[in-house]
Structure formats: structure tokens, C-alpha cells
Design a protein around this motif. Structure first.
Motif, PDB file in Angstrom:
ATOM      1  N   PRO A  21       0.637  -1.420   0.152  1.00  0.00           N
ATOM      2  CA  PRO A  21      -0.051   0.335   0.197  1.00  0.00           C
ATOM      3  C   PRO A  21       0.803   1.343   0.156  1.00  0.00           C
ATOM      4  CG  PRO A  21       0.113  -1.405   2.648  1.00  0.00           C
ATOM      5  CD  PRO A  21       0.810  -1.856   1.088  1.00  0.00           C
ATOM      6  N   ASP A  22       1.951   1.374   0.674  1.00  0.00           N
ATOM      7  CA  ASP A  22       2.522   2.790   0.648  1.00  0.00           C
ATOM      8  C   ASP A  22       4.224   1.683  -0.623  1.00  0.00           C
ATOM      9  OD1 ASP A  22       1.440   3.929   2.727  1.00  0.00           O
ATOM     10  OD2 ASP A  22       2.385   2.282   4.177  1.00  0.00           O
ATOM     11  N   SER A  23       4.065   1.444  -1.548  1.00  0.00           N
ATOM     12  CA  SER A  23       4.938   1.698  -2.711  1.00  0.00           C
ATOM     13  C   SER A  23       5.616   2.369  -2.826  1.00  0.00           C
ATOM     14  CB  SER A  23       4.438   0.046  -3.782  1.00  0.00           C
ATOM     15  OG  SER A  23       3.209   1.154  -5.030  1.00  0.00           O
ATOM     16  N   GLY A  24       6.678   2.283  -3.828  1.00  0.00           N
ATOM     17  CA  GLY A  24       7.446   3.737  -4.589  1.00  0.00           C
ATOM     18  C   GLY A  24       7.899   4.156  -3.589  1.00  0.00           C
ATOM     19  N   PRO A  25       8.738   5.039  -3.753  1.00  0.00           N
ATOM     20  CA  PRO A  25      10.115   5.545  -3.351  1.00  0.00           C
ATOM     21  C   PRO A  25       9.891   7.107  -2.681  1.00  0.00           C
ATOM     22  CG  PRO A  25      10.260   6.427  -4.814  1.00  0.00           C
ATOM     23  CD  PRO A  25       9.650   5.206  -5.556  1.00  0.00           C
ATOM     24  N   GLY A  26       8.200   7.682  -2.797  1.00  0.00           N
ATOM     25  CA  GLY A  26       7.681   8.768  -1.934  1.00  0.00           C
ATOM     26  C   GLY A  26       8.430   9.676  -2.928  1.00  0.00           C
ATOM     27  N   ASN A  27       7.751  10.766  -3.169  1.00  0.00           N
ATOM     28  CA  ASN A  27       7.376  11.664  -3.792  1.00  0.00           C
ATOM     29  C   ASN A  27       8.721  13.111  -3.791  1.00  0.00           C
ATOM     30  OD1 ASN A  27       5.906  11.195  -6.385  1.00  0.00           O
ATOM     31  ND2 ASN A  27       4.472  10.608  -4.272  1.00  0.00           N
ATOM     32  N   LEU A  28       9.737  13.830  -3.846  1.00  0.00           N
ATOM     33  CA  LEU A  28      10.608  14.397  -3.001  1.00  0.00           C
ATOM     34  C   LEU A  28       9.900  15.785  -3.776  1.00  0.00           C
ATOM     35  CD1 LEU A  28      13.659  12.529  -2.416  1.00  0.00           C
ATOM     36  CD2 LEU A  28      12.266  12.794  -0.916  1.00  0.00           C
ATOM     37  N   VAL A  29       9.765  17.173  -3.648  1.00  0.00           N
ATOM     38  CA  VAL A  29       9.443  18.048  -4.467  1.00  0.00           C
ATOM     39  C   VAL A  29      11.102  18.973  -3.693  1.00  0.00           C
ATOM     40  CG1 VAL A  29       7.685  20.482  -3.677  1.00  0.00           C
ATOM     41  CG2 VAL A  29       7.616  17.541  -4.290  1.00  0.00           C
ATOM     42  N   PRO A  30      11.775  19.148  -4.419  1.00  0.00           N
ATOM     43  CA  PRO A  30      13.003  20.167  -3.400  1.00  0.00           C
ATOM     44  C   PRO A  30      12.158  21.497  -3.777  1.00  0.00           C
ATOM     45  CG  PRO A  30      13.373  19.744  -5.780  1.00  0.00           C
ATOM     46  CD  PRO A  30      11.692  19.008  -5.433  1.00  0.00           C
ATOM     47  N   ARG A  31      13.028  21.638  -2.844  1.00  0.00           N
ATOM     48  CA  ARG A  31      13.138  23.587  -2.555  1.00  0.00           C
ATOM     49  C   ARG A  31      13.123  24.411  -3.782  1.00  0.00           C
ATOM     50  NH1 ARG A  31      16.796  25.891   1.818  1.00  0.00           N
ATOM     51  NH2 ARG A  31      18.449  23.717   1.095  1.00  0.00           N
ATOM     52  N   ALA A  32      13.061  25.532  -4.318  1.00  0.00           N
ATOM     53  CA  ALA A  32      12.782  26.322  -5.124  1.00  0.00           C
ATOM     54  C   ALA A  32      14.185  26.389  -5.277  1.00  0.00           C
ATOM     55  CB  ALA A  32      11.711  27.267  -5.398  1.00  0.00           C
ATOM     56  N   GLY A  33      14.639  26.950  -4.470  1.00  0.00           N
ATOM     57  CA  GLY A  33      16.386  27.427  -5.279  1.00  0.00           C
ATOM     58  C   GLY A  33      17.230  26.432  -5.555  1.00  0.00           C
ATOM     59  N   LEU A  34      16.530  24.747  -5.355  1.00  0.00           N
ATOM     60  CA  LEU A  34      18.174  23.869  -5.843  1.00  0.00           C
ATOM     61  C   LEU A  34      17.631  24.241  -7.368  1.00  0.00           C
ATOM     62  CD1 LEU A  34      17.758  21.669  -2.595  1.00  0.00           C
ATOM     63  CD2 LEU A  34      19.332  23.270  -3.648  1.00  0.00           C
ATOM     64  N   GLU A  35      15.738  24.442  -7.903  1.00  0.00           N
ATOM     65  CA  GLU A  35      15.364  23.746  -9.528  1.00  0.00           C
ATOM     66  C   GLU A  35      16.154  25.043 -10.411  1.00  0.00           C
ATOM     67  OE1 GLU A  35      13.987  21.752 -11.408  1.00  0.00           O
ATOM     68  OE2 GLU A  35      12.042  21.860  -9.937  1.00  0.00           O
ATOM     69  N   VAL A  36      16.622  24.769 -11.376  1.00  0.00           N
ATOM     70  CA  VAL A  36      17.430  25.164 -12.296  1.00  0.00           C
ATOM     71  C   VAL A  36      16.322  24.716 -13.559  1.00  0.00           C
ATOM     72  CG1 VAL A  36      19.353  24.731 -11.696  1.00  0.00           C
ATOM     73  CG2 VAL A  36      18.408  23.726 -13.264  1.00  0.00           C
ATOM     74  N   PRO A  37      16.143  26.086 -15.128  1.00  0.00           N
ATOM     75  CA  PRO A  37      14.477  26.225 -15.690  1.00  0.00           C
ATOM     76  C   PRO A  37      15.299  24.544 -16.174  1.00  0.00           C
ATOM     77  CG  PRO A  37      15.416  27.457 -16.001  1.00  0.00           C
ATOM     78  CD  PRO A  37      16.583  27.001 -14.604  1.00  0.00           C
ATOM     79  N   GLU A  38      16.792  23.826 -16.387  1.00  0.00           N
ATOM     80  CA  GLU A  38      16.833  23.137 -17.709  1.00  0.00           C
ATOM     81  C   GLU A  38      16.309  21.364 -17.143  1.00  0.00           C
ATOM     82  OE1 GLU A  38      19.263  25.241 -16.432  1.00  0.00           O
ATOM     83  OE2 GLU A  38      19.458  25.984 -18.359  1.00  0.00           O
ATOM     84  N   ARG A  39      16.547  21.614 -15.833  1.00  0.00           N
ATOM     85  CA  ARG A  39      15.338  20.223 -15.200  1.00  0.00           C
ATOM     86  C   ARG A  39      14.624  20.328 -15.881  1.00  0.00           C
ATOM     87  NH1 ARG A  39      16.601  19.045  -9.022  1.00  0.00           N
ATOM     88  NH2 ARG A  39      15.252  17.553  -9.431  1.00  0.00           N
ATOM     89  N   TRP A  40      13.361  20.983 -16.377  1.00  0.00           N
ATOM     90  CA  TRP A  40      12.009  20.612 -16.785  1.00  0.00           C
ATOM     91  C   TRP A  40      11.344  19.752 -17.719  1.00  0.00           C
ATOM     92  CZ3 TRP A  40      10.545  26.930 -16.871  1.00  0.00           C
ATOM     93  CH2 TRP A  40      10.819  27.181 -15.856  1.00  0.00           C
ATOM     94  N   GLN A  41      13.349  20.099 -18.531  1.00  0.00           N
ATOM     95  CA  GLN A  41      13.068  19.641 -19.671  1.00  0.00           C
ATOM     96  C   GLN A  41      13.220  18.225 -19.656  1.00  0.00           C
ATOM     97  OE1 GLN A  41      12.859  20.637 -22.771  1.00  0.00           O
ATOM     98  NE2 GLN A  41      12.505  22.725 -21.090  1.00  0.00           N
ATOM     99  N   ARG A  42      13.020  17.575 -18.448  1.00  0.00           N
ATOM    100  CA  ARG A  42      13.446  16.426 -17.990  1.00  0.00           C
ATOM    101  C   ARG A  42      11.736  15.102 -16.897  1.00  0.00           C
ATOM    102  NH1 ARG A  42      18.962  17.191 -16.171  1.00  0.00           N
ATOM    103  NH2 ARG A  42      18.468  17.041 -13.959  1.00  0.00           N
ATOM    104  N   MET A  43      10.770  16.234 -17.466  1.00  0.00           N
ATOM    105  CA  MET A  43       9.240  16.439 -16.474  1.00  0.00           C
ATOM    106  C   MET A  43       8.735  15.248 -17.413  1.00  0.00           C
ATOM    107  SD  MET A  43       7.223  19.404 -16.319  1.00  0.00           S
ATOM    108  CE  MET A  43       5.293  19.189 -17.624  1.00  0.00           C
ATOM    109  N   GLU A  44       8.110  14.230 -16.858  1.00  0.00           N
ATOM    110  CA  GLU A  44       7.547  13.278 -16.733  1.00  0.00           C
ATOM    111  C   GLU A  44       6.182  13.245 -17.664  1.00  0.00           C
ATOM    112  OE1 GLU A  44       7.982  10.109 -13.720  1.00  0.00           O
ATOM    113  OE2 GLU A  44       6.852  11.958 -12.536  1.00  0.00           O
ATOM    114  N   VAL A  45       5.866  12.562 -18.276  1.00  0.00           N
ATOM    115  CA  VAL A  45       4.605  13.050 -19.107  1.00  0.00           C
ATOM    116  C   VAL A  45       3.268  11.404 -18.805  1.00  0.00           C
ATOM    117  CG1 VAL A  45       5.703  14.165 -20.665  1.00  0.00           C
ATOM    118  CG2 VAL A  45       5.497  11.744 -20.893  1.00  0.00           C
TER     119      VAL A  45
END
Length: 397
Positions: free
Chosen positions: A93-117
Motif C-alpha cells: 500500500p505504500d509502494s514507491g520511493p516517495g515523492n520528493l519536492v525540492p526547494r525552489a532554490g535548488l531547481e534550474v530551468p533545464e530540469r524541466w526538460q526531464r519532466m515526466e509525461v
């Protein structure tokens, strides 16, 4: 002459025996390493694969979560060849590694190109540039005597984690290959665990990697933003670019990215900080980067979606996931807000993030944006019991 022919025949037999041994060992390594969930031919088709393959991490279906890694054999029979595939399997029931939402200061626009669909076509799968995760409901299978509940399988092109391949995007063929491996492995794992549900067949073409475009024409997970008429002159604080994926009820997380062009960000920055020289280092950067951005994400649960508002590198043993029925603003840097609800009878977490300076400058304007998104999700996914952050969370520093 006869001696030479005999010697050639013996050498040929020896060479053929060596080839047969390598082939047998490759099949054994792949089958044993990934618990029979992956075929040799699939691994050999992966970019950069060689014919001889080895395991360097073994998957155990009796001790989940578990992973296997398959790689080229390398020279001298050592396991130092390029890693090709990592397959991770989890159940419960709790399978999966969990969803990590990084702080915005650690995000760079280039990472958006790896967005899941979403994979689409009724397949419960999320596809990124180098990985695919499949999640199957399993009401009838058993694991360690308990119901499986849910089965999650992720296939990753492992070589993308090597520094020598940094910046290289897997080909479209590779993207589909990982999706196919993940779907087949999930179906086989489901069979081994006694689960009757199976995944639908992948569509003939996977959805394209999303790209930023005019917000007024946004669709899918950003369609709500187009209806806001966000780029209008009377709303200069809201981004005029958007990047969406399909709004798909078969997947368990979604995202809409919003970005402001540098010219507009610069104008708004100067309007806010023209008399404060200490803010000069926070000015938006040069084109073509979108330095002021926000994104909204929703995570749908299976008991709990296990959303952690921190980056993997910063997550500590005492960190706890977002609790159902709560809402608020992240305390560490103030760039993250969360809301919770119940969607189709299961817990959900809705997260808003904004680039650091944008969050400090435009937080009151982001409240309207965030409410519009959560309302849209609530309508699409039949969500109730929505808990939204108080207005003070958007007005306090």
C-alpha cells in the motif's frame, strides 16, 4: 596440410565453445539478476549495450523494494562495464520511493526538460527522458502473506547517471525502449505475485517531451491557467509561458510549469526594488533563461502519497511526509505551499513552488493562481475535503 586443418578445426571448436559460454552466461546473468522480468534482447537493444552482459545488483521479489542493475561485461571478465538498465520493483500500500519536492532554490530551468509525461492509451505509467514507472493496482495478489495492493516498477537507462554521459538525452527509441521494458516487467512481476490486472499496451507513439509555450494556448494540466487569461495587462505578476502534460486519470502525479520571460521579470523586479541596491544580486539573468517561475503539482495517493517537501540530498531521518488534512507554507525558505484533499476516495497533496525572488515578491498574486489550480483538480479528479493554506500564508514573509 592435414595437421593444419586439424589445428584449425580445434581452434574453431574452442572459439565456438567460448562464444556459447559467453552467451549462456549472459542469459543466466540477466535472468538471475532481474528475477526473470527482463529479456536479454531488450537489454542488448539499449543504447551503448554490448553483447556480453553482467548483473551488478540483484533483484529479489521476496524482499521488496528491490532493484537490479545490468551492465556491459567490461574487459577481463570484470564488472566495470557501462551500466545499462536499473529495474526497481516495489509492492504494498505504500509502494514507491516517495515523492520528493525540492526547494525552489535548488531547481534550474533545464530540469524541466526531464519532466515526466503520462504514457497515455490507458497505460498507468509516467515516462521521462530516461525512465518509465508503471503502477498497477493488485487487489488479488499476495506478498509475504498480505495483499499486494499496488505494484510499482521503474526501468531506468542507468548510463544517464554517469558523469561521462551528463547532458546527453536518451534517444526517442531509448525512451520507448524503457517504457516497453517497464510495462513488460510490471506484467511479469504481477503474474509472479498472483495479480490478475495487467497493463494496457503502449500507444504506437509516446507523448512528446513538453516544452514552454504561450500560456493563453495551454492545454492538459495547464488548461486551467489559459482560462485565467493570465498574460492580460492587468495581471503583470503572473507568468506568460506554460508547459503542460496531458491530464490523465490513469497516473498518480501531475505537473504544470509556468515561467515569466526575463524582460517582464526585470521590469517587475525594478518596480519592487529600484531603491534597494542590496537586491542587485537577485536580478533576473539574461535571455533565454526564464528566471522567475512557478509550478503546481498534485500527488494522488494509495493510502498516502508520501510527499516530502525537501530535496533528496537534504532529506533527514526525522523528515515526515505531508500529513492528510493539513495545508500551509514551507518554513525553510518560503518558496513552497501545500494543500490537501481527498480525490476519488484517496488522499492527495497539491503543491505550489515559486522561484525564490518571485515567491518573496509576488506571493499575494500567487494565491489566486494556486486556488484556480486546486479548484481545477478538484473538478477533474472528484476531490473533496480540500484544505487550502490561509490567506496569511501568502502575505507573511
Amino acid at each position: 596440410m592435414n595437421v593444419l586443418l586439424c589445428l584449425a578445426a580445434v581452434a574453431g571448436t574452442g572459439f565456438g565453445g567460448s562464444v556459447l559460454w559467453d552467451e549462456w552466461r549472459t542469459h543466466r546473468e540477466v535472468a538471475d539478476g532481474c528475477a526473470g522480468l527482463v529479456s536479454v534482447d531488450d537489454v542488448r537493444d539499449i543504447d551503448h549495450a554490448e553483447r556480453d552482459l553482467r548483473q551488478s545488483e540483484r533483484l529479489d521479489l521476496s524482499d521488496l523494494p528491490s532493484s537490479c542493475t545490468l551492465r556491459n561485461a567490461g574487459e577481463g571478465d570484470r564488472r566495470y562495464g557501462i551500466p545499462l538498465l536499473t529495474l526497481r520493483v516495489d509492492a504494498g500500500p505504500d509502494s514507491g520511493p516517495g515523492n520528493l519536492v525540492p526547494r525552489a532554490g535548488l531547481e534550474v530551468p533545464e530540469r524541466w526538460q526531464r519532466m515526466e509525461v503520462p504514457a497515455g492509451g490507458g497505460v498507468p505509467a509516467m515516462v521521462s527522458a530516461g525512465a518509465t514507472t508503471v503502477r498497477l493496482a493488485c487487489p488479488d495478489g499476495t506478498y509475504r502473506g498480505d495483499p499486494v495492493g499496488s505494484l510499482e516498477v521503474t526501468a531506468t537507462a542507468a548510463y544517464t547517471g554517469l558523469w561521462s554521459y551528463a547532458g546527453r538525452t536518451p534517444s526517442e527509441d531509448e525512451r520507448r525502449r524503457m517504457a516497453s521494458i517497464a510495462v513488460r516487467a510490471a506484467d511479469e512481476a504481477a503474474r509472479k505475485l498472483g495479480c490478475s490486472p495487467r497493463s494496457a499496451a503502449l500507444p504506437s507513439r509516446l507523448p512528446a517531451v513538453p516544452a514552454l509555450g504561450p500560456a493563453a494556448r495551454a492545454t492538459g494540466t495547464c488548461a486551467w491557467y489559459a482560462r485565467l487569461d493570465a498574460p492580460a495587462a492587468d495581471r503583470p505578476w503572473l507568468p506568460e509561458r506554460a508547459m503542460a502534460t496531458a491530464a490523465d486519470d490513469d497516473v498518480w502525479r501531475e505537473r504544470c510549469v509556468l515561467a515569466m520571460t526575463t524582460d517582464r521579470a526585470q521590469t517587475l523586479f525594478d518596480r519592487s526594488y529600484d531603491s534597494d541596491s542590496s537586491r542587485a544580486s537577485l536580478r533576473p539573468g539574461p535571455e533565454p533563461r526564464y528566471d522567475w517561475w512557478a509550478d503546481v503539482q498534485t500527488f494522488y495517493g494509495q493510502g498516502t502519497p508520501d510527499v516530502y517537501l525537501t530535496d533528496v540530498a537534504l532529506r533527514g531521518p526525522d523528515d515526515r511526509p505531508v500529513a492528510p488534512g493539513t495545508a500551509g507554507r514551507g518554513a525553510k525558505d518560503g518558496t513552497t505551499w501545500w494543500a490537501t484533499s481527498t480525490c476519488d476516495g484517496e488522499p492527495a497533496v497539491h503543491v505550489l513552488r515559486a522561484q525564490y525572488v518571485y515567491a518573496r515578491t509576488a506571493a499575494p498574486h500567487l494565491e489566486h493562481l494556486y486556488r484556480a489550480y486546486v479548484d481545477d483538480v478538484a473538478t477533474r479528479r472528484h476531490c473533496t475535503d480540500v484544505r487550502f493554506p490561509p490567506r496569511s500564508a501568502f502575505h507573511a514573509e
